[in-house]
Motif scaffolding. Structure first.
Motif, PDB file in Angstrom:
ATOM      1  N   SER A   7      61.406  39.919  27.018  1.00  0.00           N
ATOM      2  CA  SER A   7      60.018  39.764  26.609  1.00  0.00           C
ATOM      3  C   SER A   7      59.445  38.532  27.286  1.00  0.00           C
ATOM      4  CB  SER A   7      59.969  39.640  25.086  1.00  0.00           C
ATOM      5  OG  SER A   7      58.779  39.007  24.702  1.00  0.00           O
ATOM      6  N   GLN A   8      58.189  38.647  27.670  1.00  0.00           N
ATOM      7  CA  GLN A   8      57.579  37.579  28.457  1.00  0.00           C
ATOM      8  C   GLN A   8      56.149  37.391  28.015  1.00  0.00           C
ATOM      9  OE1 GLN A   8      58.998  35.858  31.221  1.00  0.00           O
ATOM     10  NE2 GLN A   8      57.146  34.633  30.970  1.00  0.00           N
ATOM     11  N   SER A   9      55.760  36.160  27.709  1.00  0.00           N
ATOM     12  CA  SER A   9      54.357  35.949  27.366  1.00  0.00           C
ATOM     13  C   SER A   9      53.689  35.121  28.460  1.00  0.00           C
ATOM     14  CB  SER A   9      54.230  35.268  26.002  1.00  0.00           C
ATOM     15  OG  SER A   9      54.942  34.065  25.997  1.00  0.00           O
ATOM     16  N   ASP A  10      52.446  35.450  28.717  1.00  0.00           N
ATOM     17  CA  ASP A  10      51.702  34.796  29.796  1.00  0.00           C
ATOM     18  C   ASP A  10      50.354  34.309  29.318  1.00  0.00           C
ATOM     19  OD1 ASP A  10      52.907  34.837  32.530  1.00  0.00           O
ATOM     20  OD2 ASP A  10      53.280  36.910  31.950  1.00  0.00           O
ATOM     21  N   THR A  11      50.014  33.097  29.723  1.00  0.00           N
ATOM     22  CA  THR A  11      48.620  32.669  29.584  1.00  0.00           C
ATOM     23  C   THR A  11      47.890  33.158  30.831  1.00  0.00           C
ATOM     24  OG1 THR A  11      49.005  30.600  30.727  1.00  0.00           O
ATOM     25  CG2 THR A  11      49.309  30.583  28.347  1.00  0.00           C
ATOM     26  N   ILE A  12      46.569  33.001  30.848  1.00  0.00           N
ATOM     27  CA  ILE A  12      45.825  33.439  32.030  1.00  0.00           C
ATOM     28  C   ILE A  12      46.345  32.703  33.267  1.00  0.00           C
ATOM     29  CG2 ILE A  12      43.553  33.537  33.139  1.00  0.00           C
ATOM     30  CD1 ILE A  12      42.290  33.766  30.431  1.00  0.00           C
ATOM     31  N   LEU A  13      46.524  31.383  33.099  1.00  0.00           N
ATOM     32  CA  LEU A  13      46.918  30.576  34.256  1.00  0.00           C
ATOM     33  C   LEU A  13      48.342  30.908  34.715  1.00  0.00           C
ATOM     34  CD1 LEU A  13      45.627  28.466  36.044  1.00  0.00           C
ATOM     35  CD2 LEU A  13      46.764  26.708  34.685  1.00  0.00           C
ATOM     36  N   ILE A  51      44.908  39.749  43.933  1.00  0.00           N
ATOM     37  CA  ILE A  51      44.730  39.999  42.498  1.00  0.00           C
ATOM     38  C   ILE A  51      44.655  38.671  41.756  1.00  0.00           C
ATOM     39  CG2 ILE A  51      45.698  41.117  40.458  1.00  0.00           C
ATOM     40  CD1 ILE A  51      47.268  42.920  42.472  1.00  0.00           C
ATOM     41  N   ALA A  52      45.516  37.724  42.175  1.00  0.00           N
ATOM     42  CA  ALA A  52      45.502  36.398  41.552  1.00  0.00           C
ATOM     43  C   ALA A  52      44.116  35.773  41.674  1.00  0.00           C
ATOM     44  CB  ALA A  52      46.560  35.500  42.193  1.00  0.00           C
ATOM     45  N   LEU A  53      43.520  35.927  42.841  1.00  0.00           N
ATOM     46  CA  LEU A  53      42.192  35.356  43.084  1.00  0.00           C
ATOM     47  C   LEU A  53      41.137  36.009  42.186  1.00  0.00           C
ATOM     48  CD1 LEU A  53      40.690  33.343  45.000  1.00  0.00           C
ATOM     49  CD2 LEU A  53      40.055  35.342  46.347  1.00  0.00           C
ATOM     50  N   VAL A  54      41.196  37.348  42.106  1.00  0.00           N
ATOM     51  CA  VAL A  54      40.230  38.076  41.269  1.00  0.00           C
ATOM     52  C   VAL A  54      40.332  37.604  39.821  1.00  0.00           C
ATOM     53  CG1 VAL A  54      39.669  40.334  40.277  1.00  0.00           C
ATOM     54  CG2 VAL A  54      40.105  40.122  42.728  1.00  0.00           C
ATOM     55  N   ILE A  55      41.576  37.502  39.323  1.00  0.00           N
ATOM     56  CA  ILE A  55      41.763  37.100  37.926  1.00  0.00           C
ATOM     57  C   ILE A  55      41.338  35.648  37.724  1.00  0.00           C
ATOM     58  CG2 ILE A  55      43.464  36.732  36.110  1.00  0.00           C
ATOM     59  CD1 ILE A  55      44.938  39.172  37.164  1.00  0.00           C
ATOM     60  N   LEU A  79      38.823  32.473  34.671  1.00  0.00           N
ATOM     61  CA  LEU A  79      38.756  31.021  34.501  1.00  0.00           C
ATOM     62  C   LEU A  79      37.456  30.454  35.045  1.00  0.00           C
ATOM     63  CD1 LEU A  79      42.439  30.237  35.381  1.00  0.00           C
ATOM     64  CD2 LEU A  79      41.316  29.635  33.247  1.00  0.00           C
ATOM     65  N   PHE A  80      37.148  30.828  36.276  1.00  0.00           N
ATOM     66  CA  PHE A  80      36.016  30.212  36.962  1.00  0.00           C
ATOM     67  C   PHE A  80      34.664  30.683  36.402  1.00  0.00           C
ATOM     68  CE2 PHE A  80      33.082  29.864  40.602  1.00  0.00           C
ATOM     69  CZ  PHE A  80      33.131  28.491  40.764  1.00  0.00           C
ATOM     70  N   VAL A  81      34.490  32.013  36.292  1.00  0.00           N
ATOM     71  CA  VAL A  81      33.186  32.542  35.869  1.00  0.00           C
ATOM     72  C   VAL A  81      32.783  32.095  34.454  1.00  0.00           C
ATOM     73  CG1 VAL A  81      31.955  34.677  35.277  1.00  0.00           C
ATOM     74  CG2 VAL A  81      33.061  34.453  37.492  1.00  0.00           C
TER      75      VAL A  81
END
Ligand code: ZN
Length: 208
Positions: free
Chosen positions: A78-84, A98-102, A107-109
């Protein structure tokens, strides 16, 4: 310079915000005779309401980014991820597009949107005369991106899990996801509460 165009308020008219019917200013606040919407010269408490929603969004922006947004599990791991952490993982695994889009969408928008709204609110509060046209454009920009910022949460959830664990992964939304959704909704309402006509009212005030 051409003469300043007449505004509805100067012509003693009031415009319906919903159906845009122009009617003579009623003595007491009333309703639109055509569509029944409440009539306001300017949105009531626009600045205070906008500030309240915006501050709430800024506070929730922290847990949205610090708490896991996805919890994915596959074959016992099991793995949990924050946006960053999701963005960094995608970056390290070579999926930089994909990393750039996310990164941009999640984060940026939202951050830019909050910064723009703070700027607009402060500028109206200080009765600024600085580039009203550009400030109106900035406002339109926040409205435009608001429609798209709900999409990225699904992108984050699915892409991170797929890249990390493969197609068999079972993905659940983490607590950060609810905060993130709240940030998107609150900034949308904050932008909606802000009445861009206030930017131009200050210009008229100064002309007199
Ligand atoms: Zn109406």
């Amino acid at each position: 310079m051409s003469p300043a165009p007449l505004t509805a308020r100067e012509a003693n008219l009031i415009g319906c915000r919903l159906c845009h019917l122009l009617i003579p200013m009623p003595k007491e606040p009333g309703h639109c005779p055509r569509c029944g919407a409440r009539l306001h010269q300017r949105q009531p408490n626009s600045i205070a309401r906008s500030w309240a929603l915006l501050i709430a969004a800024m506070i929730l922006y922290l847990p949205a980014n610090l708490l896991p947004i996805t919890i994915s599990s596959s074959l016992g791991t099991s793995q949990s991820d924050t946006i960053l952490s999701g963005v960094l993982y995608l970056l390290n695994s070579g999926s930089w597009a994909i990393a750039l889009v996310i990164f941009v969408a999640s984060l940026f928008v939202p951050l830019m949107k909050m910064v723009i709204l703070v700027f607009l609110l402060v500028s109206v509060h200080r009765r600024s005369r600085w580039r009203p046209k550009d400030r109106t454009r900035l406002y339109r920009l926040t409205e435009l991106v608001g429609r798209w910022s709900m999409v990225d949460i699904y992108v984050v959830t699915i892409m991170v899990a797929l890249v990390r664990l493969g197609a068999l992964a079972n993905v659940d939304a983490g607590p950060g996801a609810a905060y993130f959704a709240a940030v998107v909704i609150l900034t949308m309402f904050a932008a909606e509460s802000f009445d861009p006509r206030l930017i131009w009212d200050r210009m008229e005030d100064c002309d007199e």
